[in-house]
Write an enzyme that holds these catalytic residues in place. Sequence first.
Site, PDB file in Angstrom:
ATOM      1  N   ASP A  74      -2.116 -10.647  -2.633  1.00  0.00           N
ATOM      2  CA  ASP A  74      -2.735 -10.232  -1.370  1.00  0.00           C
ATOM      3  C   ASP A  74      -4.225  -9.943  -1.621  1.00  0.00           C
ATOM      4  O   ASP A  74      -4.602  -9.528  -2.719  1.00  0.00           O
ATOM      5  CB  ASP A  74      -2.020  -8.969  -0.867  1.00  0.00           C
ATOM      6  CG  ASP A  74      -2.466  -8.523   0.517  1.00  0.00           C
ATOM      7  OD1 ASP A  74      -1.711  -8.768   1.474  1.00  0.00           O
ATOM      8  OD2 ASP A  74      -3.565  -7.930   0.635  1.00  0.00           O
ATOM      9  N   HIS A  98       0.827  -1.232   0.000  1.00  0.00           N
ATOM     10  CA  HIS A  98       0.000   0.000   0.000  1.00  0.00           C
ATOM     11  C   HIS A  98       0.849   1.265   0.000  1.00  0.00           C
ATOM     12  O   HIS A  98       0.306   2.362  -0.187  1.00  0.00           O
ATOM     13  CB  HIS A  98      -0.956   0.013   1.197  1.00  0.00           C
ATOM     14  CG  HIS A  98      -1.941  -1.101   1.191  1.00  0.00           C
ATOM     15  ND1 HIS A  98      -2.824  -1.304   0.149  1.00  0.00           N
ATOM     16  CD2 HIS A  98      -2.175  -2.105   2.079  1.00  0.00           C
ATOM     17  CE1 HIS A  98      -3.562  -2.375   0.402  1.00  0.00           C
ATOM     18  NE2 HIS A  98      -3.184  -2.887   1.558  1.00  0.00           N
ATOM     19  N   HIS A 146      -5.911  -7.496  -0.648  1.00  0.00           N
ATOM     20  CA  HIS A 146      -6.139  -6.064  -0.876  1.00  0.00           C
ATOM     21  C   HIS A 146      -5.365  -5.581  -2.100  1.00  0.00           C
ATOM     22  O   HIS A 146      -4.227  -6.007  -2.325  1.00  0.00           O
ATOM     23  CB  HIS A 146      -5.707  -5.266   0.359  1.00  0.00           C
ATOM     24  CG  HIS A 146      -6.376  -5.705   1.627  1.00  0.00           C
ATOM     25  ND1 HIS A 146      -5.797  -6.611   2.485  1.00  0.00           N
ATOM     26  CD2 HIS A 146      -7.572  -5.377   2.155  1.00  0.00           C
ATOM     27  CE1 HIS A 146      -6.617  -6.820   3.517  1.00  0.00           C
ATOM     28  NE2 HIS A 146      -7.704  -6.087   3.343  1.00  0.00           N
ATOM     29  N   ASP A 182      -3.883 -13.292   3.127  1.00  0.00           N
ATOM     30  CA  ASP A 182      -5.167 -12.875   3.703  1.00  0.00           C
ATOM     31  C   ASP A 182      -6.346 -13.243   2.793  1.00  0.00           C
ATOM     32  O   ASP A 182      -7.490 -12.893   3.088  1.00  0.00           O
ATOM     33  CB  ASP A 182      -5.179 -11.388   4.063  1.00  0.00           C
ATOM     34  CG  ASP A 182      -4.569 -10.488   3.012  1.00  0.00           C
ATOM     35  OD1 ASP A 182      -4.267 -10.962   1.901  1.00  0.00           O
ATOM     36  OD2 ASP A 182      -4.384  -9.282   3.315  1.00  0.00           O
TER      37      ASP A 182
HETATM   38  C1  OKP Z   1      -2.933  -4.464   4.478  1.00  0.00           C
HETATM   39  B1  OKP Z   1      -2.495  -5.575   3.539  1.00  0.00           B
HETATM   40  C2  OKP Z   1      -9.514  -3.383   9.530  1.00  0.00           C
HETATM   41  C3  OKP Z   1      -9.716  -2.453   8.363  1.00  0.00           C
HETATM   42  C4  OKP Z   1      -8.691  -2.662   7.269  1.00  0.00           C
HETATM   43  C5  OKP Z   1      -6.563  -1.765   6.452  1.00  0.00           C
HETATM   44  C6  OKP Z   1      -6.213  -3.071   5.854  1.00  0.00           C
HETATM   45  C7  OKP Z   1      -4.802  -3.070   5.339  1.00  0.00           C
HETATM   46  C8  OKP Z   1      -4.401  -4.376   4.740  1.00  0.00           C
HETATM   47  N1  OKP Z   1     -10.160  -2.900  10.715  1.00  0.00           N
HETATM   48  N2  OKP Z   1      -7.612  -1.752   7.400  1.00  0.00           N
HETATM   49  O1  OKP Z   1      -2.942  -5.427   2.213  1.00  0.00           O
HETATM   50  O2  OKP Z   1      -2.798  -6.902   3.978  1.00  0.00           O
HETATM   51 ZN    ZN Z   2      -3.933  -7.487   2.463  1.00  0.00          ZN
END
Ligand code: OKP
Ligand code: ZN
Length: 350
Positions: free
Chosen positions: A202, A166, A204, A291
């Site tokens: 990932d 990110h 995200h 994830d």
């Molecule tokens: C980082 B990576 C959780 C809300 C999500 C940000 C997620 C970041 C993910 N309470 N907040 O891509 O695994």
């Molecule tokens: Zn992620």
Amino acid sequence: MLTVHSPAHHLHHGVELKDGTVKPSFESPDRADTVLARVRASGLGPVAEAIAQPREALTDVHAPRYVDFLETAWAQWTATGRQHDALPLVWPVRGLPVTDEPQHIDGKLGFYAMDAGAPIGAGTWAAVRASADVALTALDALLDAPAGTGTGARGSFALCRPPGHHAARAYAGGYCYLNNAAIAAQRAVRRGARRVAVLDVDFHHGNGTQDIFYERADVLFASLHGDPARCYPYFAGQAGETGAGAGLGFNANYPLPWGTDWAAYVPVLDEALRRIRAHGTELLVVSLGVDTFEGDPISHFRLRSEDFLRLGERIAAAGLPTLFVMEGGYMVDEIGLNAVNTLLGFEGRG
Ligand code: OKP
Ligand code: ZN
């Protein structure tokens, strides 16, 4: 394959706004410890500590003043009398007449972040820098290894923490500060690779990696992720984002629905890998977030642990030297199993 890690990640242990209160972040030191324990228990291969790297490797990808900010933010924050984690609370969103970096640390925090998900504590910079060292050390080991005789699918594993995908050229966010995968991909280019690809698996979208390479044709970015219409980071990751300028056509987003399982995932993965081969890729960097696991507490795909073996096998079928860079994965009990399953699958040991 070789695993590179750094115990310096323990210096970073931030907070997160959860359920209306401040709690320990999902992005915890236990994560990397669990993966390293599983690497050792599985006999994946040798384990080495990261070698310290020159700062120029960071500023070859990130804006120098952003790197300066990361390095000095904690000192600026504590100079105002605070000892808890630094978090931004105001951002230069569209419509505001943003001029330049504010003088006060509270303004700088918002200027250099996309969200409140990248807390800065006393040890954050040392851990962040060590995480980039891990990626660069693992990349160098891969490039320096003898070519071998098989399919070309040799690998190394950068057990990075904190994660990086990110983090953009000039901002942090989503637990990420320096973009470890992008820093390694850029070094591969500097060391002579003409065409590199980053495959981001990932859950995200890797908005930071996309940002860094968006106008470049030499580094293809391909990402499978939860549809940003419903999933973090919400403001990037749509299929229509295909690159700009010289980079037009070298950014490939594959947003997938909430609840995607392996059967729905695999044809899209194969399409991304086909695209990567068609690019003439000489070196592949995989942003390895696990994830996508069905039990992940903040993500919404349904991969099972055995699916990660198949994920590694399919990546290996591309036949490319491959650097795996650890990104997300928050079901701490399973993150080691799922990450190492991917690597064992890559090595044909699944
Ligand atoms: C980082 B990576 C959780 C809300 C999500 C940000 C997620 C970041 C993910 N309470 N907040 O891509 O695994
Ligand atoms: Zn992620």
